[in-house]
Design an enzyme around this catalytic site. Sequence first.
Site, short mmCIF file in Angstrom:
data_model
loop_
_atom_site.label_atom_id
_atom_site.label_comp_id
_atom_site.label_asym_id
_atom_site.label_seq_id
_atom_site.Cartn_x
_atom_site.Cartn_y
_atom_site.Cartn_z
N GLU A 174 52.13 40.01 60.05
CA GLU A 174 53.57 39.92 59.78
C GLU A 174 53.83 38.25 60.25
OE1 GLU A 174 58.16 41.01 60.59
OE2 GLU A 174 56.59 41.71 62.16
N ASP A 183 62.09 48.81 57.43
CA ASP A 183 61.85 48.32 58.86
C ASP A 183 62.96 48.69 59.62
OD1 ASP A 183 60.42 47.04 60.80
OD2 ASP A 183 60.30 44.99 60.03
N HIS A 222 51.35 47.43 63.54
CA HIS A 222 52.00 46.17 62.86
C HIS A 222 50.92 45.10 62.75
CE1 HIS A 222 55.57 48.17 63.23
NE2 HIS A 222 56.30 47.16 62.89
#
Length: 338
Positions: free
Chosen positions: A200, A278, A197
Amino acid sequence: MTELDQFITGLPKAELHLHIEGSLEPELMFALAERNGIDIPYASVEEVRAAYEFSNLQDFLDIYYAGAGVLQTRADFHDLAAAYFKRAAADGVVHAELMFDPQTHTDRGIAFEEVIEGLLSAMAEAEATHGITSRLILCFLRHLSEEAAFETLAMAEPWIDRITAVGLDSSEVGHPPVKFAQVFAAARAKGLKITAHAGEEGPPDYVYQALDQLKTDRIDHGNRSLEDPELTRRLADLGMTLTVCPLSNLKLCVVDDLKDHPTDAMLTHGLKATLNSDDPAYFGGYVGDNFKAVTEARGLSKADLVTLARNSFTGAFLPPDMIASYVERLDAYAAAHC
């Protein structure tokens, strides 16, 4: 259901960014709490859903980790994944790559074996029942230490041939990818693929770190990459797959409105974007809902949708022959319906 909605539902697609613990629907949470004799701080399903109002990633994570406490046995993990696969099949998903967070469970005394064996049994069942192939991505929690990540990687050793990749999730801000460079190098040496990740809530620099320090094969989210033209060009030149999650971005206030979502801007810039759910139980929709919501908000065409689906297959952690087979299936669908 509109004609375009029907097209989206039938569109063969892969889901590459799915946290299996984040598919824990309130109804199953209550059922598992009762089965395992666990008290939860909610009186009803409606009260749980009312709690799913987040202002940021950390607010979500607090509820996410509390909900995971009802998962105790391999039967629980099997039932959790089986429920996801049933929904995925209804959305036209033919391949799924499940992220799981073993530290969420081992840190509260649940054996690694209970977690992974429950998931693996549901994955086998999904292929037999729904024809969905799947892979496992072991994620390290970035708010914990790299030492703890190494301990988790050691726990996974007996199942390493059944784990496809390692990932990096949890609280992004303040926990840069470089913090985990050594454990990702160790995972890569074991033949595992790398994803993380980045971009974001964290800055574009985190995407650079994921590329240069972790040497990622994919980037999860990556929205903020568009703030840096040089980074955007680099991702496009690399053909780096981005696993984008529109409803998650909306729920966590990464965007204020789906009309501002960058899905089509990513495609315009040559980025290999995909659409995913997600943590669908918390963010208000599974992968089909994400396709439909962003299509309505951004006016995506069928050609855009086919491109997004194709990206999901070519970006999957699968051997070339399986990717080719899925792309051929997608092309046949597109030829028949576009």
